[in-house]
Design a protein around this motif. Structure first.
Motif, PDB file in Angstrom:
ATOM      1  N   TYR A   1      11.123   0.783  -2.964  1.00  0.00           N
ATOM      2  CA  TYR A   1      11.273   2.249  -3.091  1.00  0.00           C
ATOM      3  C   TYR A   1      10.392   2.962  -2.057  1.00  0.00           C
TER       4      TYR A   1
ATOM      5  N   ALA B   1       8.894  -1.325  -6.545  1.00  0.00           N
ATOM      6  CA  ALA B   1       8.022  -0.248  -6.047  1.00  0.00           C
ATOM      7  C   ALA B   1       7.872  -0.330  -4.528  1.00  0.00           C
TER       8      ALA B   1
ATOM      9  N   VAL C   1      15.938   4.146 -13.014  1.00  0.00           N
ATOM     10  CA  VAL C   1      16.499   3.312 -11.939  1.00  0.00           C
ATOM     11  C   VAL C   1      16.558   1.852 -12.400  1.00  0.00           C
ATOM     12  N   ARG C   2      15.506   1.423 -13.132  1.00  0.00           N
ATOM     13  CA  ARG C   2      15.476   0.042 -13.636  1.00  0.00           C
ATOM     14  C   ARG C   2      16.672  -0.202 -14.568  1.00  0.00           C
TER      15      ARG C   2
ATOM     16  N   LEU D   1      16.990  -8.268 -11.788  1.00  0.00           N
ATOM     17  CA  LEU D   1      16.002  -7.507 -12.546  1.00  0.00           C
ATOM     18  C   LEU D   1      14.578  -8.048 -12.330  1.00  0.00           C
TER      19      LEU D   1
ATOM     20  N   VAL E   1      19.549   1.386 -14.527  1.00  0.00           N
ATOM     21  CA  VAL E   1      20.785   1.343 -13.722  1.00  0.00           C
ATOM     22  C   VAL E   1      20.919  -0.034 -13.065  1.00  0.00           C
ATOM     23  N   VAL E   2      19.810  -0.548 -12.538  1.00  0.00           N
ATOM     24  CA  VAL E   2      19.840  -1.877 -11.896  1.00  0.00           C
ATOM     25  C   VAL E   2      20.218  -2.936 -12.941  1.00  0.00           C
ATOM     26  N   ARG E   3      19.657  -2.797 -14.151  1.00  0.00           N
ATOM     27  CA  ARG E   3      19.947  -3.771 -15.226  1.00  0.00           C
ATOM     28  C   ARG E   3      21.442  -3.736 -15.569  1.00  0.00           C
TER      29      ARG E   3
ATOM     30  N   TYR F   1      13.577  -6.885  -9.037  1.00  0.00           N
ATOM     31  CA  TYR F   1      13.275  -5.442  -9.106  1.00  0.00           C
ATOM     32  C   TYR F   1      11.881  -5.224  -9.696  1.00  0.00           C
TER      33      TYR F   1
ATOM     34  N   LYS G   1       0.846  -1.208   0.000  1.00  0.00           N
ATOM     35  CA  LYS G   1       0.000   0.000   0.000  1.00  0.00           C
ATOM     36  C   LYS G   1       0.876   1.251   0.000  1.00  0.00           C
ATOM     37  N   GLU G   2       2.042   1.134   0.622  1.00  0.00           N
ATOM     38  CA  GLU G   2       2.969   2.264   0.745  1.00  0.00           C
ATOM     39  C   GLU G   2       3.936   2.341  -0.444  1.00  0.00           C
ATOM     40  N   SER G   3       3.777   1.416  -1.394  1.00  0.00           N
ATOM     41  CA  SER G   3       4.776   1.362  -2.472  1.00  0.00           C
ATOM     42  C   SER G   3       4.675   2.557  -3.420  1.00  0.00           C
ATOM     43  N   VAL G   4       5.810   2.924  -3.972  1.00  0.00           N
ATOM     44  CA  VAL G   4       5.903   4.063  -4.897  1.00  0.00           C
ATOM     45  C   VAL G   4       6.674   3.585  -6.126  1.00  0.00           C
ATOM     46  N   ALA G   5       6.141   3.842  -7.293  1.00  0.00           N
ATOM     47  CA  ALA G   5       6.835   3.404  -8.515  1.00  0.00           C
ATOM     48  C   ALA G   5       8.105   4.224  -8.723  1.00  0.00           C
ATOM     49  N   PRO G   6       9.249   3.580  -8.798  1.00  0.00           N
ATOM     50  CA  PRO G   6      10.480   4.349  -9.016  1.00  0.00           C
ATOM     51  C   PRO G   6      10.595   4.788 -10.481  1.00  0.00           C
ATOM     52  N   PRO G   7      11.417   5.806 -10.771  1.00  0.00           N
ATOM     53  CA  PRO G   7      11.580   6.238 -12.159  1.00  0.00           C
ATOM     54  C   PRO G   7      12.162   5.111 -13.026  1.00  0.00           C
TER      55      PRO G   7
ATOM     56  N   ARG H   1      23.931  -2.587 -13.716  1.00  0.00           N
ATOM     57  CA  ARG H   1      24.716  -3.071 -12.569  1.00  0.00           C
ATOM     58  C   ARG H   1      24.701  -4.593 -12.499  1.00  0.00           C
ATOM     59  N   SER H   2      23.507  -5.183 -12.705  1.00  0.00           N
ATOM     60  CA  SER H   2      23.419  -6.647 -12.569  1.00  0.00           C
ATOM     61  C   SER H   2      24.161  -7.332 -13.700  1.00  0.00           C
TER      62      SER H   2
END
Lengths: 151, 153
Positions: free
Chosen positions: B37, B34, A64-65, B26, A67-69, B29, A55-61, A71-72
Motif C-alpha cells: 500500500y 502495508a 481492503v483486507r 490473504l 475485499v481481498v479475502r 496480504y 519504512k514507507e509502508s502505510v496500513a491499509p483500511p 476476491r481470493s
C-alpha cells in the motif's frame, strides 16, 4: 564484468525494483548464479530494499483486507470449478432432468428386434396349433358321429 | 511479458536464492499489505484509487508466481505492486491527458530524483536517461547510490 563493478553498476537494484529488461534480467541471473559473493550481496541488498519500503509502508483500511479475502475465496472457487471440469475422473452429480426420453445402450436394439421376431414366431405358432386343435376336434366329432351312424 | 508473467507461465527461471513457498493471497496480504500500500501510494497518491490497485495486486494471478520467484517474496511484491500501480497510473493519465511526464526536467539529476522518476513516475531507465540527458549506466548507478545513501545496502 568483475563482481565489484557489477555491484556498483546498479543493475541489481534495478532488477529487484523491476526496472530491467529481459536481457539484463538474464545477465543478473547468470552473474548471481555463478558468483557466491554476489549471491550474498543480493540477499543483503534485498533486506536493505525491503527495509526501505517497510519504512514507507502505510496500513491499509480494514475493508481492503475483507475485499481481498472475498476476491481470493471467489477466485479459489472458480479455479476449483475449472479443475473439476478438467478432471476426467470426476464424479457424476445427481441431477433431476425434466425430460421424457431415455437413452439406452446400443445393444438393446438387436435385443428388441430379437424379442419382436420371437414374439411373432410364438404368436404364429400359437395360432397354428390353436386352429389345428380346433379342426382336429371337429374332425373327431365328425368321426364319432359317423361311427354312431354306422352302428 | 515481464519476469513475473514468465515465471507464472512456468517458462521463467527456477529459484536460485529461495526455496519454493506456498502462501495464500490473504497470508501474503497480512505480511506485505502495508508495504504494498505504501508503494502504491507513492505512485498513486489518491487513497481510493490506491486501494483499488492494492486489491488488484493481491487478487492478481501473478501473485502465485511469487511462490516460485527466485528472490525474496518481498522483492516480488515490490515489483508487482509497482507494476500494477504504474499500469493504473498510465491508464489514468491517458484518460486525464496529463502532460506531467512530458514536462522538461530542470535541476540536478540526484539519485533521489532519478529514483522518483523511475520508480514513482513509472519511467524506464532509458526514458529517464533521455529525460535527464544522461546515460543509462548513470541512471542504473544512481539506484545503487540511492540505496547506499539511504544506508540500506
Amino acid at each position: 564484468m568483475k563482481t565489484q563493478e557489477f555491484i556498483e553498476s546498479g543493475i541489481l537494484e534495478a532488477h529487484l525494483l523491476g526496472l530491467t529488461n529481459q536481457e539484463e534480467q538474464t545477465q543478473v541471473r547468470q552473474m548471481v548464479e555463478s558468483d557466491q559473493m554476489l549471491e550474498e550481496y543480493v540477499v543483503e541488498l534485498e533486506a536493505g530494499i525491503n527495509q526501505y519500503f517497510e519504512k514507507e509502508s502505510v496500513a491499509p483500511p480494514e475493508a481492503v483486507r475483507e475485499v481481498v479475502r472475498l476476491r481470493s475465496t471467489r477466485d479459489k472457487k472458480a479455479r476449483q470449478e475449472f479443475s473439476n471440469a478438467e478432471n476426467p475422473d470426476r464424479q457424476y452429480l445427481d441431477v433431476e432432468v425434466n425430460d421424457t426420453h431415455i437413452k439406452v445402450h446400443k445393444f438393446w436394439r438387436p435385443a428388441f428386434i430379437a424379442v419382436f421376431i420371437l414374439s411373432k414366431i410364438f404368436l404364429i405358432a400359437g395360432l397354428y396349433y390353436y386352429f389345428k386343435t380346433v379342426s382336429q376336434e371337429e374332425e373327431l366329432q365328425r368321426l364319432k358321429l359317423q361311427v354312431e351312424q354306422t352302428k | 511479458m515481464n519476469e513475473l508473467e514468465r515465471i507464472s507461465n512456468a517458462a521463467g527461471p527456477q529459484p536460485i536464492l529461495k526455496p519454493e513457498r506456498n502462501l495464500s493471497s490473504l497470508e501474503v496480504y497480512d505480511q506485505f499489505g502495508a508495504m504494498a500500500y505504501g508503494i502504491v501510494l507513492q505512485i498513486i497518491p489518491q487513497p481510493h484509487l490506491a486501494q483499488e490497485v492494492l486489491v488488484s495486486v493481491f487478487a492478481s494471478p501473478l501473485l502465485q508466481s511469487c511462490n516460485s520467484y527466485p528472490f525474496s517474496y518481498a522483492a516480488c511484491i515490490i515489483k508487482l505492486a509497482r507494476a500494477k500501480a504504474v499500469e493504473a497510473k498510465k491508464k489514468l493519465t491517458s484518460l486525464t491527458a496529463l502532460e506531467e511526464d512530458n514536462a522538461p526536467f530542470s535541476g540536478a539529476p540526484t539519485p533521489q530524483v532519478i529514483f522518483d522518476l523511475a520508480f514513482r513516475r513509472g519511467l524506464t531507465p532509458d526514458e529517464v536517461a533521455v529525460k535527464l540527458n544522461i546515460t543509462k549506466s548513470e541512471v542504473l548507478r544512481s539506484f545503487h547510490d540511492f540505496f547506499k545513501t539511504n544506508g540500506n545496502a
